[in-house]
Write an enzyme that holds these catalytic residues in place. Structure first.
Site, PDB file in Angstrom:
ATOM      1  N   ASP A 176      41.851  12.807   9.954  1.00 23.07           N
ATOM      2  CA  ASP A 176      41.084  12.838   8.715  1.00 23.07           C
ATOM      3  C   ASP A 176      39.977  13.904   8.772  1.00 23.07           C
ATOM      4  O   ASP A 176      39.363  14.107   9.821  1.00 23.07           O
ATOM      5  CB  ASP A 176      40.464  11.436   8.518  1.00 23.07           C
ATOM      6  CG  ASP A 176      40.069  11.168   7.075  1.00 23.07           C
ATOM      7  OD1 ASP A 176      40.372  12.003   6.212  1.00 23.07           O
ATOM      8  OD2 ASP A 176      39.465  10.108   6.830  1.00 23.07           O
ATOM      9  N   HIS A 177      39.747  14.547   7.652  1.00 25.79           N
ATOM     10  CA  HIS A 177      38.678  15.548   7.538  1.00 25.79           C
ATOM     11  C   HIS A 177      38.715  16.600   8.635  1.00 25.79           C
ATOM     12  O   HIS A 177      37.696  16.857   9.296  1.00 25.79           O
ATOM     13  CB  HIS A 177      37.302  14.861   7.495  1.00 25.79           C
ATOM     14  CG  HIS A 177      36.998  14.294   6.143  1.00 25.79           C
ATOM     15  ND1 HIS A 177      36.700  15.084   5.066  1.00 25.79           N
ATOM     16  CD2 HIS A 177      36.992  13.029   5.681  1.00 25.79           C
ATOM     17  CE1 HIS A 177      36.519  14.326   3.993  1.00 25.79           C
ATOM     18  NE2 HIS A 177      36.703  13.079   4.343  1.00 25.79           N
ATOM     19  N   GLU A 292      47.326  16.247   3.154  1.00 32.27           N
ATOM     20  CA  GLU A 292      46.312  15.968   2.130  1.00 32.27           C
ATOM     21  C   GLU A 292      45.253  17.057   2.167  1.00 32.27           C
ATOM     22  O   GLU A 292      44.910  17.553   3.237  1.00 32.27           O
ATOM     23  CB  GLU A 292      45.658  14.599   2.392  1.00 32.27           C
ATOM     24  CG  GLU A 292      44.469  14.316   1.475  1.00 32.27           C
ATOM     25  CD  GLU A 292      44.050  12.851   1.474  1.00 32.27           C
ATOM     26  OE1 GLU A 292      44.942  11.968   1.421  1.00 32.27           O
ATOM     27  OE2 GLU A 292      42.839  12.584   1.524  1.00 32.27           O
ATOM     28  N   LYS A 334      29.259   4.578   1.152  1.00 33.00           N
ATOM     29  CA  LYS A 334      30.012   3.821   2.143  1.00 33.00           C
ATOM     30  C   LYS A 334      29.770   2.311   2.036  1.00 33.00           C
ATOM     31  O   LYS A 334      28.626   1.876   1.945  1.00 33.00           O
ATOM     32  CB  LYS A 334      29.609   4.261   3.560  1.00 33.00           C
ATOM     33  CG  LYS A 334      29.712   5.771   3.790  1.00 33.00           C
ATOM     34  CD  LYS A 334      31.120   6.171   4.097  1.00 33.00           C
ATOM     35  CE  LYS A 334      31.213   7.686   4.281  1.00 33.00           C
ATOM     36  NZ  LYS A 334      32.578   8.146   4.423  1.00 33.00           N
ATOM     37  N   HIS A 367      38.655   8.545  -1.238  1.00 35.07           N
ATOM     38  CA  HIS A 367      37.919   8.428   0.025  1.00 35.07           C
ATOM     39  C   HIS A 367      36.705   7.520  -0.161  1.00 35.07           C
ATOM     40  O   HIS A 367      36.282   7.288  -1.285  1.00 35.07           O
ATOM     41  CB  HIS A 367      37.442   9.804   0.491  1.00 35.07           C
ATOM     42  CG  HIS A 367      38.536  10.648   1.050  1.00 35.07           C
ATOM     43  ND1 HIS A 367      38.324  11.603   2.012  1.00 35.07           N
ATOM     44  CD2 HIS A 367      39.871  10.677   0.792  1.00 35.07           C
ATOM     45  CE1 HIS A 367      39.461  12.198   2.317  1.00 35.07           C
ATOM     46  NE2 HIS A 367      40.419  11.653   1.579  1.00 35.07           N
TER      47      HIS A 367
HETATM   48 ZN   LIG Z   1      36.363  11.904   2.650  1.00 35.34          ZN
END
Ligand SMILES: [Zn+2]
Length: 510
Positions: A176-177, A292, A334, A367
């Site tokens: 991810d990222h 992605e 978050k 996200h």
């Molecule tokens: Zn993100």
């Protein structure tokens, strides 16, 4: 020992009966993991040295060329194996369902990053109930830095949990990222089945704040004349029309808008193409890796125009993606619910969906998707269930909730530690936590502590400080408690992830 020869999964009672004859100390067996293969019985147990794979069989010859471990007993034979990297690879060979695979072409998918290596069995219990495919292993480089893990370990933890729970539907592993080709290579080498390429470091944000009269000049200076001509041709004097059940959308770009977008994206487009080419070289024309692109961690929301521009420019370079993570309007902080106008979100989200349906039918990826319950029904409905939702921190928070329920004094210490590291931690996250609204734990009795996990400010405090807590001296006690209460942790996670899927409207399995 006839039961060992059968291919069905024996019951807990049968397993315990079989294990009785061996000099084996264990705290727990994982009955779902027990299965026969090539005349041997495999299964997982937990000893005071952690989880182990055990292999039982009649003939010791069958043990050759197999898992590395210690033979504890002969005739019948028993081998006890650690969950080492080497053994993980053997596990994936012998039981291919434990290997991460591409899953994003399934309509509904959910990333359930497990920062602790202990959450996947709870995640499995939730996703089993729905028509959804999971990405159990999902970590960013930043998360790995905070938790002191690497991609191989993250995937191994997921693989063993998948084996432990006998989950055979297929799961993904998401790097991810990732922000550079080196990070992509690192994740691919470790075995991920999905790449999330974060373009934020390749974007020129200034492009949108330049005075109008400077735009043309910059465009001339920075953009290769050949590219400039192609890009202008792609967008100028065109109307991009979309229609759908909730209304039509029409987008036109002025010359200045095209130039601003080119300035914003030109490096990012080169970079995306470079990474896409690399994926094709590694895995073939139809990459077996889900790809992605994320622009969610940038300073401004992604307008439908910006989304469209990026997709047309990428397609022109032959870059195909499986999902895009725009930055949506409102706030996706978050671990707490959506903040913003739900109606405005709905309208913009619909436009993003329309564009994604027309330009490759890729998914929108949400996200910081944990706990956005107020907008989940809209997301599910407008996307017609074709969505990728990423959550991670919320499973960490459920672990903290477990501590508050089972070991209040440890919770109090963790809470204190979180307060003292908050200042440092908040530099890395966009949160609006108001510490003054969190009641001091000394004023709360033990049974009131779990309630803190239902308050936004306390949730954010505990969410963003996870790296500090995991590096503190409280780590040992925390993990010990989670392992000791693993069934309770799995139940909390099952309920919590189930709630996410339920609100999104994902269809249940019969
Ligand atoms: Zn993100």
């Amino acid at each position: 020992m006839t039961s060992i020869e059968s291919s069905r999964i024996p019951s807990s009672e049968e397993i315990l009966k079989i294990l009785q004859v061996f000099p084996l100390n264990f705290q727990k067996i994982y009955p779902q993991s027990f299965c026969s293969m090539n005349g041997l019985l495999y299964g997982m147990i937990r000893t005071d040295q952690g989880k182990k794979l055990i292999i039982l069989g009649e003939k010791e010859t069958l043990f050759k060329d197999s898992f590395k471990g210690k033979i504890l007993h002969h005739a019948p034979s028993l081998k006890v194996c650690g969950l080492s990297t080497e053994n993980t690879l053997l596990l994936m060979e012998l039981f291919p369902f434990t290997r991460p695979v591409s899953v994003l072409n399934y309509p509904a998918t959910i990333g359930t990053g497990d920062r602790l290596g202990l959450a996947t069995s709870g995640h499995i219990r939730a996703v089993r109930k729905f028509k959804v495919r999971p990405v159990f292993a999902q970590q960013s480089i930043r998360e790995n830095g905070q938790t002191g893990r690497n991609y191989k370990e993250v995937i191994a933890d997921a693989a063993w949990s998948v084996f432990q729970e006998n989950y055979q539907e297929g799961y993904g592993a998401d790097g991810d990222h990732l922000k550079s080709l080196d990070e992509v290579k690192l994740a691919i080498d470790a075995g991920v089945s999905m790449i999330t390429l974060d373009l934020s470091e390749k974007l020129n944000f200034e492009a949108f704040s330049l005075p109008g009269e400077v735009v043309g000049q910059r465009f001339k200076e920075e953009i290769d004349p050949g590219d400039a001509e192609v890009l202008l041709h792609l967008f100028l004097d065109k109307e991009f029309r979309f229609s759908g059940s909730r209304g039509d959308l029409s987008i036109r770009f002025s010359e200045e808008e095209v130039k601003r977008h080119v300035l914003l994206f030109h490096q990012a487009i080169d970079f995306s193409e470079e990474v896409h080419q690399f994926l094709i070289r590694r895995t073939g024309r139809k990459p077996l890796i889900d790809f992605e692109i994320s622009i969610d961690e940038i300073p401004f929301p992604t307008s439908p125009e910006t989304h469209l521009f990026l997709m047309i420019a990428l397609r022109h370079r032959g870059v195909r993606i499986d999902s895009l993570a725009p930055r949506f309007i409102g706030e996706f902080q978050k671990g707490i619910d959506y903040r913003g106008e739900a109606a405005a979100f709905r309208e913009k989200f619909y436009r993003h969906v329309l564009i994604s349906q027309h330009y490759g039918n890729y998914k929108l990826s949400i996200h910081s998707g944990s706990d956005k319950f107020s907008i989940f029904p809209d997301i599910g409905e407008i996307s017609q269930g074709k969505i990728h939702l990423k959550t991670a921190g919320t499973s960490w928070l459920e672990a903290v909730r477990l501590i508050s329920l089972k070991d209040p004094s440890l919770y109090r210490e963790m809470h204190q530690e979180a307060l003292s590291s908050f200042g440092e931690a908040s530099k890395q996250y966009h949160v609006t936590t108001d510490l003054s609204r969190i009641p001091p734990t000394k004023d709360l009795i033990d049974s009131e502590l779990p309630g803190l996990l239902d308050q936004e400010n306390a949730r954010q405090l505990l969410h963003i400080t996870y790296g500090f807590l995991l590096k503190s001296e409280l780590r040992g006690g925390f993990f010990k408690m989670l392992i000791h209460c693993e069934e309770d942790y799995a139940s909390l996670l099952e309920n919590h992830i189930e709630k996410h899927l339920e609100y999104l409207g994902v269809e249940r399995r019969d």
